[in-house]
Design an enzyme around this catalytic site. Sequence first.
Site, PDB file in Angstrom:
ATOM      1  N   ASP A  48     -17.733 -57.575 -25.681  1.00 43.16           N
ATOM      2  CA  ASP A  48     -17.251 -58.371 -24.547  1.00 43.16           C
ATOM      3  C   ASP A  48     -17.770 -57.795 -23.225  1.00 43.16           C
ATOM      4  OD1 ASP A  48     -15.900 -60.442 -23.328  1.00 43.16           O
ATOM      5  OD2 ASP A  48     -13.974 -59.392 -23.259  1.00 43.16           O
TER       6      ASP A  48
ATOM      7  N   LYS B 254      -0.605 -51.210 -18.351  1.00 37.39           N
ATOM      8  CA  LYS B 254      -0.854 -52.520 -18.949  1.00 37.39           C
ATOM      9  C   LYS B 254       0.153 -52.766 -20.062  1.00 37.39           C
ATOM     10  CE  LYS B 254      -4.629 -55.302 -20.923  1.00 37.39           C
ATOM     11  NZ  LYS B 254      -6.074 -55.298 -21.279  1.00 37.39           N
TER      12      LYS B 254
ATOM     13  N   THR C 276       0.054 -58.021 -18.874  1.00 31.25           N
ATOM     14  CA  THR C 276       0.241 -57.878 -17.432  1.00 31.25           C
ATOM     15  C   THR C 276      -0.073 -56.445 -17.038  1.00 31.25           C
ATOM     16  OG1 THR C 276       2.011 -59.536 -17.489  1.00 31.25           O
ATOM     17  CG2 THR C 276       1.880 -58.146 -15.529  1.00 31.25           C
TER      18      THR C 276
END
Length: 217
Positions: free
Chosen positions: A182, A90, A74
Amino acid sequence: MAARTGGTRVAHARLPSIVNRFRHEPDPGQRSTVSQQSPHSGSRKSPVIPPGLIDALRDRYTIIRETGRGASATVYLARDLKHDRLVALKTLDSGIGSRAGERFLREIQVAAGMQHPHILPMYDSGIADGRLYFVMPFVDGGSLRDRLNAQPQLPIGDALRIAHDIAIALAFAHDQGIVHRDIKPDNILFYHGHACLADFGVARVMEQIDVRLTAHG
């Protein structure tokens, strides 16, 4: 095995022992969802910030609100009290499996060694309320995904600038022995008007890739 990331040695063998502290078998009936929280969400109630997290960080950060949620982490908007600036905090959610924990730790370790104008920096990291966390700049320029949603075909000049910024960020990472793995619009953020690469959670050290290729080749 240790790997060099911008002058920092990362001890990958230590990851499982740290992550096992957070290991929890998930409920098979639960499904992970990703939602972006907005201050203009209508009648939707604001997510509750864990009181233990607020208390554990109150001397360093004031957590303002949740800004994003993923399958295992989150992100909160917070104020860095020491430097009087807005930051993104985070946190790894409680009750996650070891694989997600390893990814989160890898992201912390890799980001700590990446000092480059087009790679989103990390300010701080630690454990609070039993949760791993790290702190990044608060990026109010959004992501490339946001821009493409608003304008599917970018002007050629903008597209070339973004490609240039991310290309030199990747070249720097590769020089440090890191492969991002990524690259997508969601992981390209705009910070101070420049495109920056973020989220090294699934990055690999090149020597690990070499070992795998040798084993299969």
